[in-house]
Write a protein that holds these residues in place. Structure first.
Motif, mmCIF file in Angstrom:
data_model
loop_
_atom_site.group_PDB
_atom_site.id
_atom_site.type_symbol
_atom_site.label_atom_id
_atom_site.label_comp_id
_atom_site.label_asym_id
_atom_site.label_seq_id
_atom_site.Cartn_x
_atom_site.Cartn_y
_atom_site.Cartn_z
ATOM 1 N N ILE A 114 0.851 -1.190 0.000
ATOM 2 C CA ILE A 114 0.000 0.000 0.000
ATOM 3 C C ILE A 114 0.883 1.234 0.000
ATOM 4 C CG2 ILE A 114 -0.180 0.104 2.510
ATOM 5 C CD1 ILE A 114 -3.051 1.086 2.172
ATOM 6 N N SER A 115 0.366 2.320 -0.567
ATOM 7 C CA SER A 115 1.110 3.578 -0.616
ATOM 8 C C SER A 115 0.138 4.730 -0.429
ATOM 9 C CB SER A 115 1.853 3.720 -1.948
ATOM 10 O OG SER A 115 2.616 4.904 -1.977
ATOM 11 N N ALA A 116 0.588 5.822 0.199
ATOM 12 C CA ALA A 116 -0.264 7.000 0.420
ATOM 13 C C ALA A 116 0.584 8.258 0.338
ATOM 14 C CB ALA A 116 -0.955 6.910 1.780
ATOM 15 N N ARG A 117 -0.037 9.340 -0.154
ATOM 16 C CA ARG A 117 0.659 10.621 -0.313
ATOM 17 C C ARG A 117 0.019 11.687 0.564
ATOM 18 N NH1 ARG A 117 3.995 10.074 -4.673
ATOM 19 N NH2 ARG A 117 4.572 12.264 -4.403
ATOM 20 N N SER A 118 0.820 12.697 0.919
ATOM 21 C CA SER A 118 0.309 13.814 1.713
ATOM 22 C C SER A 118 -0.525 14.747 0.847
ATOM 23 C CB SER A 118 1.464 14.592 2.345
ATOM 24 O OG SER A 118 2.168 13.796 3.264
ATOM 25 N N GLY A 119 -1.469 15.452 1.495
ATOM 26 C CA GLY A 119 -2.306 16.428 0.804
ATOM 27 C C GLY A 119 -1.820 17.851 1.039
ATOM 28 N N TYR A 120 -2.656 18.829 0.606
ATOM 29 C CA TYR A 120 -2.240 20.232 0.668
ATOM 30 C C TYR A 120 -2.163 20.763 2.102
ATOM 31 C CZ TYR A 120 -2.366 20.771 -4.370
ATOM 32 O OH TYR A 120 -2.087 20.657 -5.705
ATOM 33 N N GLY A 121 -2.663 20.002 3.061
ATOM 34 C CA GLY A 121 -2.485 20.419 4.454
ATOM 35 C C GLY A 121 -1.024 20.512 4.835
ATOM 36 N N LEU A 122 -0.173 19.692 4.208
ATOM 37 C CA LEU A 122 1.267 19.743 4.474
ATOM 38 C C LEU A 122 1.848 21.078 4.029
ATOM 39 C CD1 LEU A 122 3.935 18.355 5.311
ATOM 40 C CD2 LEU A 122 4.079 17.451 2.990
ATOM 41 N N LEU A 123 1.363 21.595 2.884
ATOM 42 C CA LEU A 123 1.833 22.893 2.394
ATOM 43 C C LEU A 123 1.529 23.992 3.411
ATOM 44 C CD1 LEU A 123 2.888 24.800 0.167
ATOM 45 C CD2 LEU A 123 0.583 24.796 -0.792
ATOM 46 N N GLY A 124 0.297 24.001 3.924
ATOM 47 C CA GLY A 124 -0.065 25.007 4.921
ATOM 48 C C GLY A 124 0.755 24.886 6.184
ATOM 49 N N VAL A 171 3.320 3.407 16.788
ATOM 50 C CA VAL A 171 2.555 3.896 15.637
ATOM 51 C C VAL A 171 1.361 4.673 16.185
ATOM 52 C CG1 VAL A 171 1.323 3.314 13.522
ATOM 53 C CG2 VAL A 171 3.217 1.871 14.296
ATOM 54 N N ARG A 172 1.213 5.928 15.761
ATOM 55 C CA ARG A 172 0.097 6.750 16.228
ATOM 56 C C ARG A 172 -0.607 7.394 15.044
ATOM 57 N NH1 ARG A 172 1.230 11.287 19.226
ATOM 58 N NH2 ARG A 172 3.424 11.314 18.656
ATOM 59 N N MET A 173 -1.905 7.468 15.101
ATOM 60 C CA MET A 173 -2.688 8.194 14.109
ATOM 61 C C MET A 173 -3.331 9.378 14.817
ATOM 62 S SD MET A 173 -5.387 6.694 11.318
ATOM 63 C CE MET A 173 -6.633 6.283 12.522
ATOM 64 N N VAL A 174 -3.021 10.596 14.362
ATOM 65 C CA VAL A 174 -3.421 11.812 15.068
ATOM 66 C C VAL A 174 -4.407 12.600 14.210
ATOM 67 C CG1 VAL A 174 -2.615 13.926 16.179
ATOM 68 C CG2 VAL A 174 -1.152 11.886 16.149
ATOM 69 N N SER A 175 -5.570 12.902 14.785
ATOM 70 C CA SER A 175 -6.555 13.748 14.104
ATOM 71 C C SER A 175 -6.317 15.214 14.456
ATOM 72 C CB SER A 175 -7.972 13.347 14.522
ATOM 73 O OG SER A 175 -8.239 12.007 14.194
ATOM 74 N N THR A 176 -6.726 16.106 13.569
ATOM 75 C CA THR A 176 -6.618 17.545 13.784
ATOM 76 C C THR A 176 -8.023 18.136 13.885
ATOM 77 O OG1 THR A 176 -6.696 18.204 11.455
ATOM 78 C CG2 THR A 176 -4.549 17.489 12.338
ATOM 79 N N PRO A 177 -8.149 19.405 14.291
ATOM 80 C CA PRO A 177 -9.486 20.026 14.317
ATOM 81 C C PRO A 177 -10.166 20.054 12.946
ATOM 82 C CG PRO A 177 -7.930 21.307 15.609
ATOM 83 C CD PRO A 177 -7.136 20.265 14.898
ATOM 84 N N PHE A 178 -9.355 19.916 11.874
ATOM 85 C CA PHE A 178 -9.928 19.969 10.527
ATOM 86 C C PHE A 178 -10.281 18.583 9.987
ATOM 87 C CE2 PHE A 178 -6.931 23.525 11.003
ATOM 88 C CZ PHE A 178 -7.788 24.591 10.791
ATOM 89 N N THR A 179 -9.925 17.526 10.717
ATOM 90 C CA THR A 179 -10.171 16.160 10.216
ATOM 91 C C THR A 179 -11.638 15.893 9.871
ATOM 92 O OG1 THR A 179 -8.240 15.277 11.395
ATOM 93 C CG2 THR A 179 -9.945 13.705 10.772
ATOM 94 N N PRO A 180 -12.632 16.351 10.690
ATOM 95 C CA PRO A 180 -14.033 16.087 10.320
ATOM 96 C C PRO A 180 -14.443 16.704 8.978
ATOM 97 C CG PRO A 180 -13.864 16.741 12.626
ATOM 98 C CD PRO A 180 -12.518 16.978 12.011
ATOM 99 N N TYR A 181 -13.679 17.728 8.515
ATOM 100 C CA TYR A 181 -14.052 18.413 7.280
ATOM 101 C C TYR A 181 -13.237 17.936 6.075
ATOM 102 C CZ TYR A 181 -15.833 21.378 11.010
ATOM 103 O OH TYR A 181 -16.444 21.830 12.144
ATOM 104 N N TYR A 225 -1.991 2.043 9.306
ATOM 105 C CA TYR A 225 -1.879 1.886 10.756
ATOM 106 C C TYR A 225 -2.100 0.427 11.160
ATOM 107 C CZ TYR A 225 -3.165 2.508 15.694
ATOM 108 O OH TYR A 225 -3.241 2.407 17.071
ATOM 109 N N GLU A 226 -3.149 -0.188 10.650
ATOM 110 C CA GLU A 226 -3.465 -1.574 10.997
ATOM 111 C C GLU A 226 -2.423 -2.546 10.454
ATOM 112 O OE1 GLU A 226 -7.384 -2.009 9.480
ATOM 113 O OE2 GLU A 226 -8.307 -0.792 11.072
ATOM 114 N N LEU A 227 -1.937 -2.299 9.222
ATOM 115 C CA LEU A 227 -0.912 -3.172 8.655
ATOM 116 C C LEU A 227 0.392 -3.085 9.441
ATOM 117 C CD1 LEU A 227 -1.530 -2.644 4.829
ATOM 118 C CD2 LEU A 227 -1.735 -4.797 6.073
ATOM 119 N N LEU A 228 0.766 -1.875 9.879
ATOM 120 C CA LEU A 228 1.995 -1.714 10.655
ATOM 121 C C LEU A 228 1.891 -2.428 11.990
ATOM 122 C CD1 LEU A 228 2.963 2.024 9.972
ATOM 123 C CD2 LEU A 228 4.106 -0.023 9.143
#
Length: 499
Positions: free
Chosen positions: A362-372, A450-460, A489-492
């Motif tokens: 599996i592979s995943a890329r970052s979104g524009y939140g990283l730019l901000g 391994v941690r998965m962290v949500s932000t205040p913007f995650t629901p949107y 997260y689950e695979l790791l």
């Protein structure tokens, strides 16, 4: 008793006392010099030259006495010996401590051989294990004792390996002993140093200035006040044009470049790299020869970097990042190789010769939140600066915050393009970097958290941050799609459990 059997507690040789004495002289020299300088300038009474000489001699006498006492305490109350396969240190002045390290558990053997060491034919040796949480103890040994002790360590390792190895063939045992030597010329070292971010030398420059300033102000507050008053007095009479500022920047850049090149050349001159199936040996240094012999199991991450210049010259920067103990956390102990093209050799050594053919899970890329995230502080700096320049009518300087933001935006877009995580069948690859492509290779059995962290913007935006930590490194992959992050997260967790 054999001379080098280490069966009875022994002190180091008398040459070690000389090295401890030189170390003490070096440690106290700057303090004595500052005290003497401040004493001269703080004198409220007229003092003759003879009185100055007597005062200097008294400082020197005290300096030598303190250094001798420090060296004696460091030398006399430190013993070592080998018993039942354990290397045992006895140390401490008021409270005697006994530290035992199993020879077959030693993960790293570090040696230091500076100018004084080499004159006396001595080596400083430090040992550690993965479980060690106490600061290392350095042994200063001559070449004969070092060779004999190294032989004991290797013999114990081989014996322990034979106990656990039940089905190894003679051919496999021979293959495990094969050693590969990698060549990194000094010319390639210079080429690799020039490919780096030269402003790393800024840390060297500011470090020197900050140390000098702190030492002066800690002894005498008047010195700092005098310096600040001088700057304030002459600031009004100085006119800084754009040409003058640019000239200063160019000169400062050259100074920084020279400092950086000098630091790299002194630390990595005549690099010697040897590896086999179980261990990596690394030695380098111009004035001080430092070596690091550590086991395959202590590597937690392989780091490979290529910036634009390195891609053009066909080289890369490699870092072998180790699991940390107490001493590693205080020192920069990662092995760095500049200007090489040996990334394939290191990956073959650590991940296996078939690592390239390992299928992607599996592979995943970052979104524009990283730019901000990357440009957030740059906006907070540039916007007020631009407003202030406009308010005071300094429109000619408005290009500075604009150029700064353009660079920051470019940095953020490049980071966005390069940030991704890929899970292979046998290992994990984390890519990051801004002006350089950086690949971090990690084995599943080295992952500790391994941690998965949500932000205040995650629901949107349904984006989360994934944090992955080993015993010596930690990575945060930001703005991943929530569903992809959950799968990773689950695979790791599953892979870490299975390994």
């Amino acid at each position: 008793m054999k001379i080098n059997d280490f069966s009875i507690p022994r002190r180091m040789s008398k040459s070690a006392f000389v090295i401890y004495f030189v170390k003490a002289l070096r440690n106290y020299a700057s303090i004595i010099l500052i005290l003497f300088t401040v004493r001269i300038f703080d004198s409220s009474e007229e003092t003759s030259i003879m009185e100055y000489i007597i005062m200097l001699l008294s400082y020197l006498a005290g300096f030598l006495v303190i250094s001798l006492i420090t060296a004696f305490l460091s030398f006399y109350f430190k013993k070592y010996y080998v018993e039942n396969g354990n290397l045992i240190f006895i140390h401490g002045v008021i409270q005697h401590e006994r530290t035992s390290v199993p020879l077959h558990k030693i993960q790293s053997l570090r040696t230091k051989s500076g100018l004084i060491y080499r004159i006396l034919d001595m080596k400083g040796i430090s040992f550690d294990t993965l479980a060690s949480r106490t600061e290392e103890i350095e042994l200063i040994l001559d070449d004969d004792d070092w060779d004999a002790l190294l032989s004991r360590v290797e013999t114990q390792e081989n014996t322990q390996e034979e106990v656990h190895k039940t089905e190894a063939t003679e051919q496999e045992a021979t293959a495990n002993c094969k050693s590969i030597k990698l060549e990194v010329s000094n010319l390639n070292l210079i080429k690799g140093a020039l490919c780096q971010n030269h402003f790393k030398g800024m840390a060297v420059l500011f470090g020197v200035l900050a140390t000098l300033y702190n030492q002066i102000t800690s002894v005498n507050d008047k010195a700092a006040k005098y310096f600040l008053d001088y700057v304030e007095t002459h600031a009004d009479t100085s006119a800084f044009s754009i040409t003058a500022v640019l000239t200063v920047i160019v000169i400062l850049y050259i100074v920084i470049l020279i400092l950086w090149m000098g630091k790299v050349f002194l630390q990595y001159f005549n690099m010697d790299i040897r590896m086999n199936e179980k261990q990596l040996f690394f030695e380098s240094g111009l004035i001080t020869r430092n070596s690091n012999r550590f086991s395959f199991d202590k590597v937690c991450t392989l780091y490979v970097k290529r910036n634009i210049i390195e891609n053009w010259l066909g080289c890369c920067t490699i870092m072998v990042r180790q699991a940390l103990n107490a001493t590693d956390e205080k020192k920069d102990t990662d092995v760095k190789i500049y200007g090489s093209s040996h990334d394939g050799n290191f990956l073959n050594w650590w991940l296996g010769k078939d690592y390239n053919s390992s299928p992607t899970v599996i592979s995943a890329r970052s979104g524009y939140g990283l730019l901000g995230y990357i440009i957030r502080f740059d906006i907070l700096i540039s916007l007020p600066a631009a407003i202030a320049l406009c308010y005071y009518g300094q429109y000619i300087w408005i290009f500075a915050p604009i150029a700064y933001m353009l660079v920051s935006l470019s940095k953020g877009l490049l980071a966005l393009r390069r940030s991704h995580i890929t899970l292979k069948e046998d290992y994990m690859e984390i890519s990051n970097g801004k002006f350089a492509e950086i690949y971090n290779y990690i084995k599943y059995d080295n992952i500790e958290v391994v941690r998965m962290v949500s932000t205040p913007f995650t629901p949107y935006n349904h984006r989360v941050k994934l944090v992955i930590s080993t015993n010596g490194t930690s990575f945060a992959i930001r703005s991943l799609k929530e569903q992809e992050a959950k799968e990773i997260y689950e695979l790791l967790l599953l892979n870490s459990y299975n390994n």
